[in-house]
Scaffold this motif. Structure first.
Motif, PDB file in Angstrom:
ATOM      1  N   ASN A   3      -4.035  -6.267  -0.076  1.00  0.00           N
ATOM      2  CA  ASN A   3      -4.553  -5.078  -0.737  1.00  0.00           C
ATOM      3  C   ASN A   3      -3.625  -3.882  -0.531  1.00  0.00           C
ATOM      4  O   ASN A   3      -3.380  -3.099  -1.457  1.00  0.00           O
ATOM      5  N   PHE A   4      -3.098  -3.738   0.690  1.00  0.00           N
ATOM      6  CA  PHE A   4      -2.173  -2.637   0.963  1.00  0.00           C
ATOM      7  C   PHE A   4      -0.943  -2.726   0.065  1.00  0.00           C
ATOM      8  O   PHE A   4      -0.492  -1.719  -0.504  1.00  0.00           O
ATOM      9  N   LEU A   5      -0.399  -3.917  -0.091  1.00  0.00           N
ATOM     10  CA  LEU A   5       0.784  -4.088  -0.928  1.00  0.00           C
ATOM     11  C   LEU A   5       0.482  -3.804  -2.398  1.00  0.00           C
ATOM     12  O   LEU A   5       1.346  -3.297  -3.122  1.00  0.00           O
ATOM     13  N   GLU A   6      -0.739  -4.093  -2.827  1.00  0.00           N
ATOM     14  CA  GLU A   6      -1.145  -3.741  -4.188  1.00  0.00           C
ATOM     15  C   GLU A   6      -1.130  -2.225  -4.377  1.00  0.00           C
ATOM     16  O   GLU A   6      -0.696  -1.716  -5.413  1.00  0.00           O
ATOM     17  N   LYS A   7      -1.590  -1.496  -3.361  1.00  0.00           N
ATOM     18  CA  LYS A   7      -1.547  -0.028  -3.422  1.00  0.00           C
ATOM     19  C   LYS A   7      -0.111   0.462  -3.512  1.00  0.00           C
ATOM     20  O   LYS A   7       0.195   1.384  -4.266  1.00  0.00           O
ATOM     21  N   MET A   8       0.765  -0.151  -2.730  1.00  0.00           N
ATOM     22  CA  MET A   8       2.156   0.283  -2.727  1.00  0.00           C
ATOM     23  C   MET A   8       2.833  -0.005  -4.072  1.00  0.00           C
ATOM     24  O   MET A   8       3.738   0.731  -4.485  1.00  0.00           O
ATOM     25  N   LYS A   9       2.395  -1.031  -4.766  1.00  0.00           N
ATOM     26  CA  LYS A   9       2.949  -1.299  -6.097  1.00  0.00           C
ATOM     27  C   LYS A   9       2.542  -0.212  -7.084  1.00  0.00           C
ATOM     28  O   LYS A   9       3.283   0.111  -8.012  1.00  0.00           O
ATOM     29  N   ILE A  10       1.351   0.347  -6.894  1.00  0.00           N
ATOM     30  CA  ILE A  10       0.910   1.443  -7.761  1.00  0.00           C
ATOM     31  C   ILE A  10       1.713   2.705  -7.477  1.00  0.00           C
ATOM     32  O   ILE A  10       2.175   3.387  -8.389  1.00  0.00           O
ATOM     33  N   ILE A  11       1.919   3.014  -6.192  1.00  0.00           N
ATOM     34  CA  ILE A  11       2.635   4.240  -5.809  1.00  0.00           C
ATOM     35  C   ILE A  11       4.147   4.085  -5.940  1.00  0.00           C
ATOM     36  O   ILE A  11       4.851   5.005  -6.352  1.00  0.00           O
ATOM     37  N   TYR A  41      -5.962  15.853  -7.049  1.00  0.00           N
ATOM     38  CA  TYR A  41      -4.794  15.941  -6.173  1.00  0.00           C
ATOM     39  C   TYR A  41      -3.797  14.776  -6.285  1.00  0.00           C
ATOM     40  O   TYR A  41      -2.654  14.928  -5.861  1.00  0.00           O
ATOM     41  N   VAL A  42      -4.215  13.636  -6.799  1.00  0.00           N
ATOM     42  CA  VAL A  42      -3.360  12.450  -6.711  1.00  0.00           C
ATOM     43  C   VAL A  42      -2.924  11.907  -8.064  1.00  0.00           C
ATOM     44  O   VAL A  42      -1.728  11.685  -8.299  1.00  0.00           O
ATOM     45  N   ASN A  43      -3.862  11.672  -8.957  1.00  0.00           N
ATOM     46  CA  ASN A  43      -3.574  10.898 -10.167  1.00  0.00           C
ATOM     47  C   ASN A  43      -2.412  11.439 -10.979  1.00  0.00           C
ATOM     48  O   ASN A  43      -1.571  10.671 -11.476  1.00  0.00           O
ATOM     49  N   ASN A  44      -2.339  12.744 -11.130  1.00  0.00           N
ATOM     50  CA  ASN A  44      -1.275  13.332 -11.961  1.00  0.00           C
ATOM     51  C   ASN A  44       0.078  13.354 -11.263  1.00  0.00           C
ATOM     52  O   ASN A  44       1.097  13.668 -11.885  1.00  0.00           O
ATOM     53  N   ASN A  45       0.079  13.031  -9.971  1.00  0.00           N
ATOM     54  CA  ASN A  45       1.329  13.096  -9.198  1.00  0.00           C
ATOM     55  C   ASN A  45       1.923  11.724  -8.887  1.00  0.00           C
ATOM     56  O   ASN A  45       2.991  11.641  -8.270  1.00  0.00           O
ATOM     57  N   ILE A  46       1.240  10.657  -9.292  1.00  0.00           N
ATOM     58  CA  ILE A  46       1.651   9.314  -8.876  1.00  0.00           C
ATOM     59  C   ILE A  46       3.119   9.031  -9.206  1.00  0.00           C
ATOM     60  O   ILE A  46       3.857   8.468  -8.395  1.00  0.00           O
ATOM     61  N   MET A  56      -3.643  -1.899 -15.035  1.00  0.00           N
ATOM     62  CA  MET A  56      -3.517  -1.706 -13.587  1.00  0.00           C
ATOM     63  C   MET A  56      -4.702  -0.881 -13.075  1.00  0.00           C
ATOM     64  O   MET A  56      -5.055   0.140 -13.656  1.00  0.00           O
ATOM     65  N   ASN A  57      -5.324  -1.326 -11.999  1.00  0.00           N
ATOM     66  CA  ASN A  57      -6.425  -0.579 -11.409  1.00  0.00           C
ATOM     67  C   ASN A  57      -5.942   0.755 -10.861  1.00  0.00           C
ATOM     68  O   ASN A  57      -4.810   0.883 -10.415  1.00  0.00           O
ATOM     69  N   SER A  58      -6.811   1.746 -10.896  1.00  0.00           N
ATOM     70  CA  SER A  58      -6.500   2.999 -10.234  1.00  0.00           C
ATOM     71  C   SER A  58      -6.583   2.787  -8.731  1.00  0.00           C
ATOM     72  O   SER A  58      -7.100   1.772  -8.245  1.00  0.00           O
ATOM     73  N   LEU A  59      -6.115   3.769  -7.984  1.00  0.00           N
ATOM     74  CA  LEU A  59      -6.158   3.665  -6.525  1.00  0.00           C
ATOM     75  C   LEU A  59      -7.591   3.628  -6.020  1.00  0.00           C
ATOM     76  O   LEU A  59      -7.892   2.942  -5.042  1.00  0.00           O
ATOM     77  N   VAL A  60      -8.494   4.351  -6.663  1.00  0.00           N
ATOM     78  CA  VAL A  60      -9.895   4.324  -6.252  1.00  0.00           C
ATOM     79  C   VAL A  60     -10.504   2.963  -6.563  1.00  0.00           C
ATOM     80  O   VAL A  60     -11.229   2.381  -5.744  1.00  0.00           O
ATOM     81  N   ASP A  61     -10.220   2.422  -7.733  1.00  0.00           N
ATOM     82  CA  ASP A  61     -10.725   1.086  -8.071  1.00  0.00           C
ATOM     83  C   ASP A  61     -10.182   0.043  -7.102  1.00  0.00           C
ATOM     84  O   ASP A  61     -10.890  -0.883  -6.709  1.00  0.00           O
ATOM     85  N   ASN A  62      -8.931   0.208  -6.719  1.00  0.00           N
ATOM     86  CA  ASN A  62      -8.322  -0.702  -5.754  1.00  0.00           C
ATOM     87  C   ASN A  62      -9.123  -0.718  -4.452  1.00  0.00           C
ATOM     88  O   ASN A  62      -9.411  -1.768  -3.885  1.00  0.00           O
ATOM     89  N   MET A  63      -9.515   0.461  -3.987  1.00  0.00           N
ATOM     90  CA  MET A  63     -10.284   0.565  -2.754  1.00  0.00           C
ATOM     91  C   MET A  63     -11.678  -0.036  -2.909  1.00  0.00           C
ATOM     92  O   MET A  63     -12.149  -0.780  -2.044  1.00  0.00           O
ATOM     93  N   LEU A  64     -12.333   0.245  -4.023  1.00  0.00           N
ATOM     94  CA  LEU A  64     -13.690  -0.253  -4.218  1.00  0.00           C
ATOM     95  C   LEU A  64     -13.709  -1.768  -4.388  1.00  0.00           C
ATOM     96  O   LEU A  64     -14.605  -2.455  -3.871  1.00  0.00           O
TER      97      LEU A  64
END
Length: 219
Positions: free
Chosen positions: A149-157, A46-51, A1-9
């Motif tokens: 893309n937004f829904l992909e982010k929501m699947k990560i979170i 701030y984010v990765n360890n809290n996902i 699974m891509n990280s959130l930053v990779d998702n954005m890039l």
């Protein structure tokens, strides 16, 4: 699974190659690409360890030219980022970010970001005729790419709750939900966009509205 930053890039690369945007003289904001290292540093701190613990998302429209369009971090300008990360010398400021950072400081950044993930429907900002151009003004074909893309982010979170930060965002979230997406996610009553809140005559009331909402979610 891509990280959130990779998702954005990855999304930036896909949307930046759109002939349709070029034909309409719409420019994709890209200064944050130069600051990828800072974006990754922010997410690492701030984010990765809290996902796995974050269950609430605050969702805006898309980055603007003077704030997140530069930093790559939603509702954070360089002035705010200089307080969140070390060795940031730039002090560029933007009104939405000034208001939003006042909310973050109310809880302290570590506590805020351990409970809330901040994002936008569209991770990338746009400019047309030297003005911000919002995702909801784009064609249906481009919006479908953005929504995917937004829904992909929501699947990560995998949030329980999304708080929309504008009526347009609230409409989009309800549209996605009506199409069978975000099935187990509550779309909470929205808050006004931070830009509106940043107007001097609105600031105090809107600050209280944000805190009243977030006190239910920030433990």
């Amino acid at each position: 699974m891509n990280s959130l930053v990779d998702n954005m890039l990855n999304f930036y690369n896909a949307i930046n190659s759109s002939d349709e945007l070029k034909q309409q003289s719409i420019t994709v904001l890209n200064e944050f690409i130069e600051n990828e290292k800072l974006v990754r540093e922010f997410y690492e701190k701030y984010v990765n360890n809290n996902i796995d613990n974050i269950k609430v998302v605050m969702c805006g429209i898309n980055p603007g030219r003077y704030g997140a369009g530069k930093t790559g971090i939603p509702f954070i300008d360089f002035n705010s980022l200089s307080e969140l990360l070390q060795n940031i010398k730039r002090k560029d400021s933007e009104r939405s970010a000034e208001f939003f950072y006042s909310i973050i400081k109310n809880y302290r950044a570590e506590k805020f970001y351990s409970n809330i993930y901040v994002t936008n429907i569209c991770s990338i900002g746009f400019e047309k005729s030297k003005k911000n151009h919002n995702y909801y003004e784009l064609s249906e074909a481009i919006k479908e790419i953005i929504y995917k893309n937004f829904l992909e982010k929501m699947k990560i979170i995998n949030p329980n709750v999304i708080i929309p930060l504008s009526k347009e965002v609230e409409q989009t979230l309800k549209y996605l939900k009506s199409n069978g997406e975000l099935k187990n996610v509550l779309i909470d009553e929205g808050l006004n966009h931070p830009y509106y809140c940043s107007i001097k005559t609105n600031w105090e009331k809107q600050f209280k509205n944000y805190i009243s909402k977030l006190d239910k979610y920030i433990l």
